[in-house]
Design a protein around this motif. Structure first.
Motif, PDB file in Angstrom:
ATOM      1  N   SER A  26       0.831  -1.204   0.000  1.00  0.00           N
ATOM      2  CA  SER A  26       0.000   0.000   0.000  1.00  0.00           C
ATOM      3  C   SER A  26       0.867   1.257   0.000  1.00  0.00           C
ATOM      4  O   SER A  26       0.585   2.221  -0.717  1.00  0.00           O
ATOM      5  N   GLY A  27       1.933   1.231   0.790  1.00  0.00           N
ATOM      6  CA  GLY A  27       2.833   2.382   0.837  1.00  0.00           C
ATOM      7  C   GLY A  27       3.553   2.613  -0.471  1.00  0.00           C
ATOM      8  O   GLY A  27       3.745   3.763  -0.900  1.00  0.00           O
ATOM      9  N   THR A  28       3.934   1.538  -1.144  1.00  0.00           N
ATOM     10  CA  THR A  28       4.615   1.664  -2.437  1.00  0.00           C
ATOM     11  C   THR A  28       3.678   2.278  -3.481  1.00  0.00           C
ATOM     12  O   THR A  28       4.075   3.168  -4.243  1.00  0.00           O
ATOM     13  N   VAL A  29       2.428   1.807  -3.498  1.00  0.00           N
ATOM     14  CA  VAL A  29       1.442   2.380  -4.432  1.00  0.00           C
ATOM     15  C   VAL A  29       1.179   3.836  -4.091  1.00  0.00           C
ATOM     16  O   VAL A  29       1.096   4.690  -4.981  1.00  0.00           O
ATOM     17  N   ALA A  30       1.085   4.148  -2.796  1.00  0.00           N
ATOM     18  CA  ALA A  30       0.870   5.537  -2.368  1.00  0.00           C
ATOM     19  C   ALA A  30       2.011   6.431  -2.844  1.00  0.00           C
ATOM     20  O   ALA A  30       1.783   7.577  -3.262  1.00  0.00           O
ATOM     21  N   ALA A  31       3.240   5.923  -2.774  1.00  0.00           N
ATOM     22  CA  ALA A  31       4.398   6.709  -3.211  1.00  0.00           C
ATOM     23  C   ALA A  31       4.303   7.035  -4.699  1.00  0.00           C
ATOM     24  O   ALA A  31       4.626   8.158  -5.125  1.00  0.00           O
ATOM     25  N   ILE A  32       3.849   6.075  -5.501  1.00  0.00           N
ATOM     26  CA  ILE A  32       3.698   6.301  -6.947  1.00  0.00           C
ATOM     27  C   ILE A  32       2.696   7.424  -7.207  1.00  0.00           C
ATOM     28  O   ILE A  32       2.949   8.344  -7.992  1.00  0.00           O
ATOM     29  N   PHE A  33       1.546   7.362  -6.533  1.00  0.00           N
ATOM     30  CA  PHE A  33       0.522   8.396  -6.732  1.00  0.00           C
ATOM     31  C   PHE A  33       0.972   9.746  -6.171  1.00  0.00           C
ATOM     32  O   PHE A  33       0.634  10.797  -6.725  1.00  0.00           O
ATOM     33  N   ALA A  34       1.744   9.729  -5.086  1.00  0.00           N
ATOM     34  CA  ALA A  34       2.245  10.980  -4.523  1.00  0.00           C
ATOM     35  C   ALA A  34       3.188  11.674  -5.497  1.00  0.00           C
ATOM     36  O   ALA A  34       3.135  12.902  -5.676  1.00  0.00           O
ATOM     37  N   VAL A  35       4.062  10.910  -6.142  1.00  0.00           N
ATOM     38  CA  VAL A  35       4.971  11.475  -7.140  1.00  0.00           C
ATOM     39  C   VAL A  35       4.190  12.108  -8.288  1.00  0.00           C
ATOM     40  O   VAL A  35       4.565  13.162  -8.818  1.00  0.00           O
ATOM     41  N   GLU A  36       3.080  11.483  -8.655  1.00  0.00           N
ATOM     42  CA  GLU A  36       2.255  11.990  -9.748  1.00  0.00           C
ATOM     43  C   GLU A  36       1.359  13.154  -9.319  1.00  0.00           C
ATOM     44  O   GLU A  36       0.665  13.738 -10.145  1.00  0.00           O
ATOM     45  N   THR A  76       5.622   3.468   3.884  1.00  0.00           N
ATOM     46  CA  THR A  76       4.295   4.060   4.012  1.00  0.00           C
ATOM     47  C   THR A  76       4.320   5.360   4.805  1.00  0.00           C
ATOM     48  O   THR A  76       3.712   6.359   4.407  1.00  0.00           O
ATOM     49  N   SER A  77       5.018   5.351   5.940  1.00  0.00           N
ATOM     50  CA  SER A  77       4.987   6.496   6.845  1.00  0.00           C
ATOM     51  C   SER A  77       6.281   7.297   6.856  1.00  0.00           C
ATOM     52  O   SER A  77       6.429   8.216   7.663  1.00  0.00           O
ATOM     53  N   GLY A  78       7.215   6.941   5.977  1.00  0.00           N
ATOM     54  CA  GLY A  78       8.469   7.690   5.894  1.00  0.00           C
ATOM     55  C   GLY A  78       8.706   8.283   4.517  1.00  0.00           C
ATOM     56  O   GLY A  78       8.855   9.492   4.362  1.00  0.00           O
ATOM     57  N   VAL A  79       8.712   7.435   3.504  1.00  0.00           N
ATOM     58  CA  VAL A  79       8.959   7.904   2.136  1.00  0.00           C
ATOM     59  C   VAL A  79       7.793   8.745   1.618  1.00  0.00           C
ATOM     60  O   VAL A  79       7.992   9.831   1.055  1.00  0.00           O
ATOM     61  N   VAL A  80       6.565   8.253   1.816  1.00  0.00           N
ATOM     62  CA  VAL A  80       5.391   8.941   1.248  1.00  0.00           C
ATOM     63  C   VAL A  80       5.223  10.362   1.783  1.00  0.00           C
ATOM     64  O   VAL A  80       5.064  11.291   0.989  1.00  0.00           O
ATOM     65  N   PRO A  81       5.256  10.597   3.115  1.00  0.00           N
ATOM     66  CA  PRO A  81       5.117  11.981   3.575  1.00  0.00           C
ATOM     67  C   PRO A  81       6.251  12.888   3.105  1.00  0.00           C
ATOM     68  O   PRO A  81       6.039  14.079   2.866  1.00  0.00           O
ATOM     69  N   GLY A  82       7.461  12.322   2.963  1.00  0.00           N
ATOM     70  CA  GLY A  82       8.570  13.118   2.429  1.00  0.00           C
ATOM     71  C   GLY A  82       8.288  13.564   1.008  1.00  0.00           C
ATOM     72  O   GLY A  82       8.525  14.730   0.644  1.00  0.00           O
ATOM     73  N   ILE A  83       7.762  12.656   0.186  1.00  0.00           N
ATOM     74  CA  ILE A  83       7.419  13.000  -1.197  1.00  0.00           C
ATOM     75  C   ILE A  83       6.312  14.050  -1.230  1.00  0.00           C
ATOM     76  O   ILE A  83       6.375  15.012  -2.010  1.00  0.00           O
ATOM     77  N   ILE A  84       5.298  13.873  -0.385  1.00  0.00           N
ATOM     78  CA  ILE A  84       4.179  14.818  -0.386  1.00  0.00           C
ATOM     79  C   ILE A  84       4.641  16.208   0.042  1.00  0.00           C
ATOM     80  O   ILE A  84       4.248  17.219  -0.562  1.00  0.00           O
ATOM     81  N   ASP A 141      -1.229  12.930  -7.289  1.00  0.00           N
ATOM     82  CA  ASP A 141      -2.592  12.482  -6.982  1.00  0.00           C
ATOM     83  C   ASP A 141      -2.666  12.223  -5.475  1.00  0.00           C
ATOM     84  O   ASP A 141      -2.553  11.091  -5.015  1.00  0.00           O
ATOM     85  N   PHE A 142      -2.863  13.295  -4.717  1.00  0.00           N
ATOM     86  CA  PHE A 142      -2.767  13.201  -3.266  1.00  0.00           C
ATOM     87  C   PHE A 142      -3.943  12.449  -2.641  1.00  0.00           C
ATOM     88  O   PHE A 142      -3.790  11.824  -1.596  1.00  0.00           O
ATOM     89  N   LYS A 143      -5.103  12.522  -3.267  1.00  0.00           N
ATOM     90  CA  LYS A 143      -6.257  11.804  -2.715  1.00  0.00           C
ATOM     91  C   LYS A 143      -6.046  10.300  -2.772  1.00  0.00           C
ATOM     92  O   LYS A 143      -6.261   9.590  -1.778  1.00  0.00           O
ATOM     93  N   THR A 144      -5.619   9.804  -3.923  1.00  0.00           N
ATOM     94  CA  THR A 144      -5.390   8.358  -4.053  1.00  0.00           C
ATOM     95  C   THR A 144      -4.223   7.930  -3.173  1.00  0.00           C
ATOM     96  O   THR A 144      -4.276   6.871  -2.538  1.00  0.00           O
ATOM     97  N   ALA A 145      -3.187   8.764  -3.116  1.00  0.00           N
ATOM     98  CA  ALA A 145      -2.059   8.461  -2.233  1.00  0.00           C
ATOM     99  C   ALA A 145      -2.536   8.374  -0.791  1.00  0.00           C
ATOM    100  O   ALA A 145      -2.142   7.468  -0.045  1.00  0.00           O
ATOM    101  N   GLY A 146      -3.407   9.295  -0.394  1.00  0.00           N
ATOM    102  CA  GLY A 146      -3.936   9.283   0.965  1.00  0.00           C
ATOM    103  C   GLY A 146      -4.736   8.033   1.267  1.00  0.00           C
ATOM    104  O   GLY A 146      -4.649   7.479   2.373  1.00  0.00           O
TER     105      GLY A 146
END
Length: 241
Positions: free
Chosen positions: A18-28, A73-81, A30-35
């Motif tokens: 889930s975190g890996t998919v969230a990271a992909i959407f965050a880079v793009e 999930t809780s480290g890479v993704v918030p950094g990207i966002i 798409d914050f809602k889907t990442a969330g």
């Protein structure tokens, strides 16, 4: 290893996926889907420990997997966002090309959250004091705080709040402050229950009730307020209760 012992690890891998998919959407952007995927990952993160306790299984592998999954999930993704939020503000202010010409792009400051989360998770694995409570802000709490920011920016009608999130000085200060909170010697209560009696858990029940009320009344804006309330209640509980 018996099949039952593997089940919590499979749930942990669900968190990682889930975190890996969230990271992909965050880079793009798409914050809602990442969330959504971050929330799913955090739910997996809660239930892997719950299932492990239910099945009475534990082990070093599960502990390491849990931290590695949380790191994404809780480290890479918030950094990207945070990186994307700062970058978007630069673009909106027509400063992006000017800033990217510098040796160190200002949006890279957002990735300090990822570094601080990594440091916290490594310390958590070695710290025997954090079995029943936390020392420093847990990475999922930090993550939810950051993930909520672009959603608040899109949904809220409160101009002051929008202006704050559109201000890079605020975002940079918040990045440093959250990084500090994750690694400071501050005791915060855990939402794990040894029993469900009101006497032993009244602070937790009060927090959960307040959180539900805030979510129903304030939508995404409730998330950072809930994290702030969590910190305040933890400090009060530690000092006075």
């Amino acid at each position: 290893m018996a099949v039952g012992e593997k089940i919590p690890n499979y749930i942990t891998l669900g968190n990682l996926f889930s975190g890996t998919v969230a990271a992909i959407f965050a880079v793009e952007g798409d914050f809602k889907t990442a969330g959504i995927f971050v929330l799913v990952g955090i739910i997996f993160d809660f239930f892997d420990g719950f299932v492990a306790r239910l099945l009475n299984v534990s082990g070093e592998l599960g502990k390491q997997l849990d931290s590695l999954a949380d790191m994404v999930t809780s480290g890479v993704v918030p950094g990207i966002i945070m990186f994307k939020l700062i970058q978007n503000n630069l673009i909106a202010d027509n400063l992006f090309e000017e800033k990217t010409a510098q040796i160190l792009d200002v949006q890279l400051i957002g990735l300090i959250l990822t570094l601080a989360a990594c440091y916290r998770l490594a310390r958590f694995n070695l710290d025997t004091r954090q079995t029943e409570s936390f020392i420093g802000l847990p990475t999922p709490a930090m993550c939810l705080f950051v993930v909520s920011l672009p959603l608040i920016q899109m949904e809220t009608d409160i101009e002051f709040v929008k202006d704050l999130i559109s201000n890079n000085y605020f975002l940079i200060a918040l990045t440093w402050f959250l990084s500090f909170l994750m690694n400071v010697e501050m005791h915060l209560f855990s939402l794990k229950f040894k029993d469900y009696s009101f006497k032993n858990n009244y602070v937790k029940y009060a927090f959960l009730l307040a959180s539900v009320l805030l979510m129903f009344t304030l939508n995404f804006l409730a998330v950072p307020l809930i994290i702030i309330l969590y910190i305040i209640l933890s400090v009060v509980k530690k000092r006075f209760l």
